[in-house]
Enzyme design. Sequence first.
Site, mmCIF file in Angstrom:
data_model
loop_
_atom_site.group_PDB
_atom_site.id
_atom_site.type_symbol
_atom_site.label_atom_id
_atom_site.label_comp_id
_atom_site.label_asym_id
_atom_site.label_seq_id
_atom_site.Cartn_x
_atom_site.Cartn_y
_atom_site.Cartn_z
ATOM 1 N N SER A 267 -11.711 -1.535 3.149
ATOM 2 C CA SER A 267 -10.988 -2.253 4.334
ATOM 3 C C SER A 267 -11.113 -0.884 4.300
ATOM 4 C CB SER A 267 -9.718 -3.480 3.515
ATOM 5 O OG SER A 267 -9.811 -4.278 3.447
ATOM 6 N N ARG B 108 0.889 -1.351 0.091
ATOM 7 C CA ARG B 108 0.192 -0.232 0.528
ATOM 8 C C ARG B 108 0.526 1.574 -0.034
ATOM 9 N NH1 ARG B 108 -2.639 -3.598 -1.636
ATOM 10 N NH2 ARG B 108 -3.720 -4.370 -0.445
ATOM 11 N N GLU C 152 -5.869 2.152 6.334
ATOM 12 C CA GLU C 152 -5.765 2.593 5.268
ATOM 13 C C GLU C 152 -6.378 3.705 4.069
ATOM 14 O OE1 GLU C 152 -5.706 -1.678 3.460
ATOM 15 O OE2 GLU C 152 -6.835 -0.609 1.529
HETATM 16 C C1 FAD Z 1 -15.881 -1.136 -2.555
HETATM 17 C C2 FAD Z 1 -14.638 -1.423 -2.254
HETATM 18 C C3 FAD Z 1 -13.653 -2.164 -2.811
HETATM 19 C C4 FAD Z 1 -12.080 -2.005 -2.549
HETATM 20 N N1 FAD Z 1 -11.826 -3.195 -2.520
HETATM 21 C C5 FAD Z 1 -10.149 -2.999 -2.484
HETATM 22 C C6 FAD Z 1 -9.552 -3.319 -2.877
HETATM 23 O O1 FAD Z 1 -9.678 -4.641 -2.933
HETATM 24 N N2 FAD Z 1 -8.205 -3.651 -3.124
HETATM 25 C C7 FAD Z 1 -7.867 -2.257 -2.885
HETATM 26 O O2 FAD Z 1 -6.260 -1.680 -2.658
HETATM 27 N N3 FAD Z 1 -8.217 -1.617 -2.739
HETATM 28 C C8 FAD Z 1 -9.828 -1.636 -2.321
HETATM 29 N N4 FAD Z 1 -10.854 -0.528 -1.971
HETATM 30 C C9 FAD Z 1 -10.070 1.050 -1.354
HETATM 31 C C10 FAD Z 1 -9.816 1.621 -3.283
HETATM 32 O O3 FAD Z 1 -10.587 1.190 -4.479
HETATM 33 C C11 FAD Z 1 -8.305 2.100 -3.341
HETATM 34 O O4 FAD Z 1 -7.455 2.312 -2.535
HETATM 35 C C12 FAD Z 1 -8.529 2.979 -4.715
HETATM 36 O O5 FAD Z 1 -7.401 2.477 -5.694
HETATM 37 C C13 FAD Z 1 -8.387 4.023 -4.759
HETATM 38 O O6 FAD Z 1 -8.528 4.518 -5.830
HETATM 39 P P1 FAD Z 1 -9.379 6.085 -5.707
HETATM 40 O O7 FAD Z 1 -9.041 6.928 -7.381
HETATM 41 O O8 FAD Z 1 -10.715 6.152 -5.354
HETATM 42 O O9 FAD Z 1 -8.629 6.866 -5.142
HETATM 43 P P2 FAD Z 1 -8.887 8.356 -4.070
HETATM 44 O O10 FAD Z 1 -9.853 7.565 -3.226
HETATM 45 O O11 FAD Z 1 -10.148 9.208 -5.040
HETATM 46 O O12 FAD Z 1 -7.557 9.125 -3.600
HETATM 47 C C14 FAD Z 1 -6.842 8.014 -2.641
HETATM 48 C C15 FAD Z 1 -6.066 8.567 -2.693
HETATM 49 O O13 FAD Z 1 -4.827 8.756 -4.235
HETATM 50 C C16 FAD Z 1 -5.372 9.971 -4.237
HETATM 51 N N5 FAD Z 1 -4.499 10.293 -5.946
HETATM 52 C C17 FAD Z 1 -5.771 10.319 -6.410
HETATM 53 N N6 FAD Z 1 -6.009 10.082 -8.257
HETATM 54 C C18 FAD Z 1 -4.657 10.413 -7.718
HETATM 55 C C19 FAD Z 1 -3.909 10.522 -9.112
HETATM 56 N N7 FAD Z 1 -3.923 10.808 -10.010
HETATM 57 N N8 FAD Z 1 -1.910 10.759 -8.562
HETATM 58 C C20 FAD Z 1 -1.466 11.389 -7.641
HETATM 59 N N9 FAD Z 1 -2.223 10.748 -6.549
HETATM 60 C C21 FAD Z 1 -3.549 11.153 -6.490
HETATM 61 C C22 FAD Z 1 -5.602 11.450 -3.245
HETATM 62 O O14 FAD Z 1 -4.785 11.945 -2.865
HETATM 63 C C23 FAD Z 1 -5.671 9.699 -2.711
HETATM 64 O O15 FAD Z 1 -4.356 11.090 -1.776
HETATM 65 C C24 FAD Z 1 -12.187 -0.851 -2.324
HETATM 66 C C25 FAD Z 1 -12.882 0.155 -2.051
HETATM 67 C C26 FAD Z 1 -14.539 -0.052 -1.639
HETATM 68 C C27 FAD Z 1 -15.136 1.283 -1.779
#
Ligand code: FAD
Length: 305
Positions: free
Chosen positions: A227, A177, A297
């Site tokens: 999570s 992570r 996380e």
């Molecule tokens: C139902 C559910 C299931 C999930 N299952 C998993 C799983 O199996 N495995 C897992 O790892 N995660 C899981 N997640 C968590 C999440 O989906 C992941 O962490 C995902 O990678 C976050 O991506 P996001 O685009 O939504 O980022 P955001 O939540 O929008 O942002 C997260 C972080 O990334 C940064 N960020 C976003 N875009 C950029 C960019 N372009 N450049 C630099 N930084 C950036 C943001 O500033 C923030 O700090 C789950 C979430 C949900 C709701």
Amino acid sequence: MKETLLEELKTLLNEDSIRYNEPMSKHTTFRIGGNAAVMVFPKTVEEISALLKWKEENQVPFVTVGNGSNLLVSDKGFDGVVMKLQSNFNEIKMEPDGKITAQAGCSLYKLALFARQHGLSGLEFAGGIPGTVGGAVRMNAGAYDGEMSQVIEQVVALDGNGNRKVFSKEECRFGYRRSIIKEEEYYVVEAVFQLAKGEHDAIKEKQEGFDRLRRQKQPLEFPSAGSTFKRPQGYFAGKLIQDAGLRGYQVGGAAVSEKHCGFVINKEKATAKEVMQVIQDVQSEVQKQFGVTLEMEVEKIGDFT
Ligand SMILES: Cc1cc2nc3c(=O)[nH]c(=O)nc-3n(C[C@H](O)[C@H](O)[C@H](O)COP(=O)(O)OP(=O)(O)OC[C@H]3O[C@@H](n4cnc5c(N)ncnc54)[C@H](O)[C@@H]3O)c2cc1C
């Protein structure tokens, strides 16, 4: 935010790329969060670069979001600029050498589907993660023994001043992570994926198997950010929380999911404050009973004091 800064911002972007007092609850999978003073939707890399330079010069509070699926935004919102890339940076293309290039705002679902349609295997684990390429690269998202580090070839990002930098997989310094993108605050613009040749139906079956597991085990019927805690070494967060007797533990509208104790859910119109209360109570109870520290996380945005 100061009027003069808002005026300057208008010189960097078109009017239709700027929104004021935008509810963050509309941009997070938790469906929680007060207003962002300003939300911007740049359309080109040059615009992102200019924005970054401007925020640095003027020390403007600034954050970027993908699909908001790993975020808890304060009820007070964010008194600064939130940059969202999802709507304008979602192209995927097949390179002549068989690699895939995807822009930062592209959803992992769309990326996994694209790979499958081209008979490329390796992203099956990612199709059910509701994030974007940018967010997933930053935190090296993973599931079912797969993670971004296994499929990334290269990442194109901008530093805090808007300067372009290309990272090889090794330079990304991926870990559990984490990545250099997270540690040194880069902004992902696009990523190149190197996948293995596979067979369409087998890829589809594998991915659908993972999706079934998710539906069985995760509380997808409630808003959440996945999570809530990182996996503590040697343990599973959900099991510790369950063994601590906290299944279904609730504060206001926020609760520990009964289906999967590793998820804090927005059960009924929860506030960020209520979610944080559940998180803190879980952390202290697990620490007390098992001596294990649960680290969040999910990332926080805004003021939680
Ligand atoms: C139902 C559910 C299931 C999930 N299952 C998993 C799983 O199996 N495995 C897992 O790892 N995660 C899981 N997640 C968590 C999440 O989906 C992941 O962490 C995902 O990678 C976050 O991506 P996001 O685009 O939504 O980022 P955001 O939540 O929008 O942002 C997260 C972080 O990334 C940064 N960020 C976003 N875009 C950029 C960019 N372009 N450049 C630099 N930084 C950036 C943001 O500033 C923030 O700090 C789950 C979430 C949900 C709701």
